[in-house]
Write a protein that holds these residues in place. Structure first.
Motif: not given
Length: 125
Positions: A95, A51, A125, A114-115, A76, A121-122, A117-118, A97, A71
């Protein structure tokens, strides 16, 4: 999850050192401090990153294009900035963070977690 390699893109070296100390306390193995966008790009090219933490305004320009590169590479990132919100950011980054300066140790830990975790999640998916 604790990242193994984090890039801090910050031209105020004392701020970068404070963030580095917190990341070390989290157990991050490799921390790269880049004071310019050129250094940040070189760090990513050489060894990637789990990150990145980006100041918005650097001596060699705004970090928006670099954020887009991260990105696109699936790395992240979040902005760590004196800006209170993302109102003046380009539309595609409003949007992203944002951790406002000044911040405390727990805020940095939560922000980095949080970075990640995001990103998890990505991937799911």
């Amino acid at each position: 999850m604790v990242p193994q390699r984090v890039i801090i893109v910050e031209d105020e070296y004392l701020v970068a050192l404070d963030v580095e100390a917190v990341l070390q306390s989290m157990g991050v193995e490799t921390i790269v401090i880049a004071t310019t966008l050129a250094q940040a790009r070189q760090a990513v090219e050489q060894a990637g990153a789990d990150c990145a933490l980006l100041d918005v305004s650097l001596s060699d320009g705004k970090s928006y294009d670099f954020a887009r590169e991260l990105r696109a590479a699936g790395i992240p990132f979040g902005f760590v900035s004196g800006y209170g919100d993302t109102t003046g950011f380009p539309d595609d980054l409003t949007h992203a963070p944002l951790l406002g300066k000044p911040f405390g140790e727990n805020e940095i830990i939560d922000f980095v977690s949080g970075l990640l975790d995001t990103a998890d999640d990505t991937v799911k998916e």
